[in-house]
Motif scaffolding. Structure first.
Motif, mmCIF file in Angstrom:
data_model
loop_
_atom_site.group_PDB
_atom_site.id
_atom_site.type_symbol
_atom_site.label_atom_id
_atom_site.label_comp_id
_atom_site.label_asym_id
_atom_site.label_seq_id
_atom_site.Cartn_x
_atom_site.Cartn_y
_atom_site.Cartn_z
ATOM 1 N N PHE A 1 2.772 -3.036 6.249
ATOM 2 C CA PHE A 1 1.444 -3.199 5.650
ATOM 3 C C PHE A 1 1.262 -2.217 4.492
ATOM 4 O O PHE A 1 0.682 -2.568 3.468
ATOM 5 C CB PHE A 1 0.345 -3.037 6.703
ATOM 6 C CG PHE A 1 -1.042 -3.245 6.151
ATOM 7 C CD1 PHE A 1 -1.426 -4.477 5.631
ATOM 8 C CD2 PHE A 1 -1.966 -2.215 6.144
ATOM 9 C CE1 PHE A 1 -2.700 -4.669 5.113
ATOM 10 C CE2 PHE A 1 -3.238 -2.397 5.635
ATOM 11 C CZ PHE A 1 -3.610 -3.627 5.114
ATOM 12 N N SER A 2 1.771 -0.997 4.635
ATOM 13 C CA SER A 2 1.657 -0.044 3.528
ATOM 14 C C SER A 2 2.426 -0.563 2.309
ATOM 15 O O SER A 2 1.955 -0.430 1.172
ATOM 16 C CB SER A 2 2.135 1.353 3.943
ATOM 17 O OG SER A 2 3.534 1.395 4.122
ATOM 18 N N SER A 3 3.567 -1.192 2.515
ATOM 19 C CA SER A 3 4.329 -1.792 1.406
ATOM 20 C C SER A 3 3.550 -2.948 0.782
ATOM 21 O O SER A 3 3.557 -3.135 -0.439
ATOM 22 C CB SER A 3 5.681 -2.294 1.895
ATOM 23 O OG SER A 3 6.475 -1.230 2.327
ATOM 24 N N TYR A 4 2.879 -3.722 1.614
ATOM 25 C CA TYR A 4 2.027 -4.821 1.145
ATOM 26 C C TYR A 4 0.929 -4.284 0.230
ATOM 27 O O TYR A 4 0.660 -4.832 -0.839
ATOM 28 C CB TYR A 4 1.462 -5.526 2.376
ATOM 29 C CG TYR A 4 0.555 -6.706 2.139
ATOM 30 C CD1 TYR A 4 1.082 -7.957 1.846
ATOM 31 C CD2 TYR A 4 -0.818 -6.575 2.259
ATOM 32 C CE1 TYR A 4 0.247 -9.057 1.664
ATOM 33 C CE2 TYR A 4 -1.654 -7.664 2.086
ATOM 34 C CZ TYR A 4 -1.115 -8.900 1.781
ATOM 35 O OH TYR A 4 -1.944 -9.987 1.604
ATOM 36 N N TYR B 1 -6.311 3.166 5.993
ATOM 37 C CA TYR B 1 -6.111 4.609 5.907
ATOM 38 C C TYR B 1 -4.673 4.969 6.278
ATOM 39 O O TYR B 1 -3.995 5.715 5.566
ATOM 40 C CB TYR B 1 -7.110 5.331 6.816
ATOM 41 C CG TYR B 1 -6.842 6.809 6.921
ATOM 42 C CD1 TYR B 1 -7.115 7.657 5.856
ATOM 43 C CD2 TYR B 1 -6.291 7.346 8.079
ATOM 44 C CE1 TYR B 1 -6.838 9.016 5.948
ATOM 45 C CE2 TYR B 1 -6.024 8.693 8.185
ATOM 46 C CZ TYR B 1 -6.301 9.525 7.110
ATOM 47 O OH TYR B 1 -6.024 10.869 7.203
ATOM 48 N N ARG B 2 -4.200 4.427 7.376
ATOM 49 C CA ARG B 2 -2.826 4.691 7.820
ATOM 50 C C ARG B 2 -1.830 4.265 6.738
ATOM 51 O O ARG B 2 -0.873 4.967 6.434
ATOM 52 C CB ARG B 2 -2.549 3.954 9.131
ATOM 53 C CG ARG B 2 -1.158 4.190 9.707
ATOM 54 C CD ARG B 2 -0.993 3.456 11.038
ATOM 55 N NE ARG B 2 -1.926 3.942 12.040
ATOM 56 C CZ ARG B 2 -1.708 4.990 12.841
ATOM 57 N NH1 ARG B 2 -0.562 5.649 12.768
ATOM 58 N NH2 ARG B 2 -2.613 5.348 13.721
ATOM 59 N N GLY B 3 -2.061 3.102 6.137
ATOM 60 C CA GLY B 3 -1.168 2.622 5.094
ATOM 61 C C GLY B 3 -1.067 3.589 3.922
ATOM 62 O O GLY B 3 0.028 3.854 3.409
ATOM 63 N N PHE B 4 -2.189 4.143 3.513
ATOM 64 C CA PHE B 4 -2.163 5.094 2.397
ATOM 65 C C PHE B 4 -1.506 6.413 2.782
ATOM 66 O O PHE B 4 -0.818 7.027 1.965
ATOM 67 C CB PHE B 4 -3.564 5.309 1.826
ATOM 68 C CG PHE B 4 -3.984 4.186 0.913
ATOM 69 C CD1 PHE B 4 -3.502 4.107 -0.385
ATOM 70 C CD2 PHE B 4 -4.826 3.195 1.362
ATOM 71 C CE1 PHE B 4 -3.854 3.063 -1.221
ATOM 72 C CE2 PHE B 4 -5.192 2.141 0.535
ATOM 73 C CZ PHE B 4 -4.711 2.077 -0.767
ATOM 74 N N THR B 5 -1.686 6.843 4.034
ATOM 75 C CA THR B 5 -0.996 8.079 4.447
ATOM 76 C C THR B 5 0.511 7.854 4.512
ATOM 77 O O THR B 5 1.283 8.759 4.198
ATOM 78 C CB THR B 5 -1.512 8.612 5.802
ATOM 79 O OG1 THR B 5 -1.222 7.675 6.843
ATOM 80 C CG2 THR B 5 -3.009 8.925 5.751
ATOM 81 N N ILE B 6 0.930 6.649 4.883
ATOM 82 C CA ILE B 6 2.362 6.328 4.897
ATOM 83 C C ILE B 6 2.909 6.368 3.470
ATOM 84 O O ILE B 6 3.972 6.946 3.219
ATOM 85 C CB ILE B 6 2.610 4.950 5.555
ATOM 86 C CG1 ILE B 6 2.335 5.027 7.064
ATOM 87 C CG2 ILE B 6 4.034 4.460 5.287
ATOM 88 C CD1 ILE B 6 2.267 3.678 7.755
#
Length: 157
Positions: A85-88, A143-148
């Motif tokens: 999802f972070s890559s998305y 939020y998790r995606g941006f921290t990743i």
């Protein structure tokens, strides 16, 4: 880029509201984020399922410009783990779009017009959650995606 989460109907649960506000605040360090609530349709009990979806769909579509990207949170959408999802998110940021909208529909889902206008669908789970809880889960995943993406220690790999 601005990310907006559109959701039908207000949340009454003060615990959920508090947690949503906490993650909205955290997200503000990474991206411009807005949560927009579309009020419940008045007299919805007198409407058929199709009529309710149509009215909600009109309200959703009226929030959008032609250049906006619209992603539906839909049970039949693509599922991601948090890293994917972070890559998305990164792909959308790299594409140069200004406004990325994610939408949580009403109790019956989306009208055909909203599906036709959408640029994609994602699913948070095969399980069903209350629409109020989905708001919290999705904002936390943003939020998790941006921290990743920033290699910060919030997400443990």
């Amino acid at each position: 880029m601005t990310i907006t989460l559109l959701a039908i109907g207000k949340t009454d649960n003060t615990h959920l509201i508090s947690l949503i506000e906490e993650y909205k605040k955290r997200l503000g360090f990474y991206v411009k984020f807005k949560l927009e609530i579309i009020p419940d349709i008045k007299n919805a009990k007198k409407l058929s399922e199709k009529e309710q979806k149509s009215k909600e769909g009109d309200l959703i579509l009226n929030k959008l410009q032609k250049s906006d990207t619209l992603i539906l949170l839909d049970e039949n959408g693509k599922q991601f783990d948090s890293v994917a999802f972070s890559s998305y998110l990164q792909k959308h940021m790299n594409s140069g779009i200004k406004n990325l909208f994610f939408v949580i529909g009403g109790p019956y889902g989306f009208s055909e017009e909203v599906y036709q206008r959408s640029n994609g669908k994602i699913s948070l789970s095969k399980m069903t959650f209350s629409h109020q809880m989905v708001r919290l889960f999705f904002i936390e995943q943003l939020y998790r995606g941006f921290t990743i993406l920033r290699n910060e220690p919030y997400h443990h790999r």
